[in-house]
Write an enzyme that holds these catalytic residues in place. Structure first.
Site, PDB file in Angstrom:
ATOM      1  CE  LYS A   1      -4.117  -2.126   1.237  1.00 22.31           C
ATOM      2  NZ  LYS A   1      -5.237  -2.417   2.205  1.00 22.31           N
TER       3      LYS A   1
ATOM      4  NE  ARG B   1      -7.166  -8.784   0.545  1.00 24.30           N
ATOM      5  CZ  ARG B   1      -6.935  -7.953  -0.536  1.00 24.30           C
ATOM      6  NH1 ARG B   1      -5.692  -7.009  -0.299  1.00 24.30           N
ATOM      7  NH2 ARG B   1      -7.650  -7.992  -1.664  1.00 24.30           N
TER       8      ARG B   1
HETATM    9  N1  HH2 Z   1      -7.273  -4.137   0.701  1.00 22.91           N
HETATM   10  C1  HH2 Z   1      -7.396  -4.296  -0.466  1.00 22.91           C
HETATM   11  C2  HH2 Z   1      -8.455  -4.988  -1.117  1.00 22.91           C
HETATM   12  N2  HH2 Z   1      -9.303  -5.644  -0.177  1.00 22.91           N
HETATM   13  N3  HH2 Z   1      -9.599  -6.375   2.129  1.00 22.91           N
HETATM   14  C3  HH2 Z   1      -9.441  -6.556   3.359  1.00 22.91           C
HETATM   15  N4  HH2 Z   1     -10.235  -7.008   4.222  1.00 22.91           N
HETATM   16  N5  HH2 Z   1      -8.644  -5.456   3.851  1.00 22.91           N
HETATM   17  C4  HH2 Z   1      -7.714  -5.005   3.035  1.00 22.91           C
HETATM   18  O1  HH2 Z   1      -6.832  -4.259   3.430  1.00 22.91           O
HETATM   19  C5  HH2 Z   1      -7.976  -4.957   1.540  1.00 22.91           C
HETATM   20  C6  HH2 Z   1      -9.131  -5.747   1.117  1.00 22.91           C
HETATM   21  C7  HH2 Z   1      -6.537  -3.416  -1.646  1.00 22.91           C
HETATM   22  O2  HH2 Z   1      -5.594  -4.258  -1.959  1.00 22.91           O
HETATM   23  P1  HH2 Z   1      -5.810  -5.024  -3.603  1.00 22.91           P
HETATM   24  O3  HH2 Z   1      -6.953  -6.024  -3.457  1.00 22.91           O
HETATM   25  O4  HH2 Z   1      -4.657  -5.322  -3.853  1.00 22.91           O
HETATM   26  O5  HH2 Z   1      -6.110  -3.977  -4.415  1.00 22.91           O
HETATM   27  P2  HH2 Z   1      -7.420  -3.326  -5.251  1.00 22.91           P
HETATM   28  O6  HH2 Z   1      -8.441  -3.013  -4.357  1.00 22.91           O
HETATM   29  O7  HH2 Z   1      -7.041  -2.294  -6.352  1.00 22.91           O
HETATM   30  O8  HH2 Z   1      -7.788  -4.660  -6.252  1.00 22.91           O
END
Ligand code: HH2
Length: 299
Positions: free
Chosen positions: A238, A273
């Protein structure tokens, strides 16, 4: 690494009465079937390749795979229900053909969650904590599925990257407010019929927090752990880590991500995660070995 908060629940109750062991940790591998996710967008568009990548993460130490069909990055456009289903269902189906590994679906919408649970997903990872779709918590309750309730201030189109807020999002005390809000959402989930052991809380790093607020939340994640529920932390790649590490490329933030996840684990968070499983498993294993050696000295 002294003063480790003890996580109060050692298992997460999933659909069909399955449980995911949370000790000493459970690594959640991120599998985004999206063209536009902030760090792995476009990487997992072919469902069979995505499933292979997920199974490789399991080989590397992931205990659960989180499949998503909508980016939650700041500024992301919302993805219609049908398109989210079109993206996530074939991936879940392909993983299920090959493996019983627990799967969560990363969605705020009950129709997407239902389609995923029908394909054999075990839990719903809702970054809106049930606040976006009133049918989501009753669905989770009726299926006995696991649920992640995450804190965020606003949906992605209204959010900004941690290092790009025009002014700090308005909190009096960020950790106290996030913890209190999560407690309310957990009570609401239980009111909708969700079993307490199915509920996991997540402070939502990067969602409606600036760089300093994210680090404060990470430093005080023990206050969320103290609520007595399993805690998930998603720091992986992040932008607040990029700000501290002076690394603008999200795909080159994996070492920074391991350090953040190990810090969260040391404070009692048990579900971590991540986009890069191998490095995190190594980091956690070394942290655990240091702790264990310290205990031997005390004996
Ligand atoms: N962060 C993201 C997405 N989902 N879910 C939970 N529970 N906690 C988090 O911190 C979280 C999440 C963002 O990361 P990513 O899925 O890699 O990116 P994007 O939302 O652009 O797909």
């Amino acid at each position: 690494m002294s003063g480790v908060a003890r996580a109060t629940a050692s298992a997460w109750l999933l659909a069909g009465g399955r449980t995911l062991c949370l000790e000493p940790w459970a690594i959640m591998g991120v599998l985004n079937a999206t063209p536009d996710s902030f760090s792995d967008g476009g990487v997992h568009l072919d469902p069979l390749r995505a499933a292979e990548a997920g199974l490789a993460m399991v080989e590397e130490g992931a205990a659960i795979l989180d499949v998503g069909g909508e980016s939650t990055r700041p500024g992301a456009a919302r993805v219609p229900v049908e398109e989210q289903i079109r993206r996530v269902v074939p991936v879940i189906r392909a993983i299920r053909r090959a493996s019983r590994v627990p799967i969560s679906v990363d969605t705020t919408l009950s129709a997407v969650a239902r389609a995923a649970l029908d394909e054999g997903a075990d839990a719903v990872n809702d970054v809106a904590a049930g606040a976006e779709d009133p049918a989501l918590l009753p669905l989770v309750a009726s299926r006995g599925a696991g649920i992640v309730l995450m804190h965020r201030l606003a949906p992605p189109p209204e959010d900004a990257y941690s290092d790009r807020h025009a002014r700090p999002p308005a909190y009096g005390d960020v950790a106290r407010e996030v913890a209190a809000w999560l407690l309310e959402r957990a009570a609401l989930a239980e009111g909708a019929g969700v079993e307490p052991p199915s509920i996991v809380l997540d402070p939502g790093l990067g969602f409606g927090k600036d760089v300093r607020q994210n680090f404060e939340l990470l430093a005080r994640v023990g206050e969320v752990v103290a609520l007595g529920r399993p805690v998930l932390v998603g720091a992986s790649r992040k932008s607040f880590l990029g700000a501290a590490a002076a690394e603008p490329d999200p795909t080159r933030r994996d070492v920074a991500s391991v350090v953040a996840a190990v810090a969260a684990w040391s404070a009692g968070a048990r579900i971590l995660r991540t986009h890069e499983v191998r490095g995190l498993r190594q980091g956690l294993a070394v942290a655990a070995a240091i702790l264990a050696a310290g205990r031997l000295e005390d004996a």
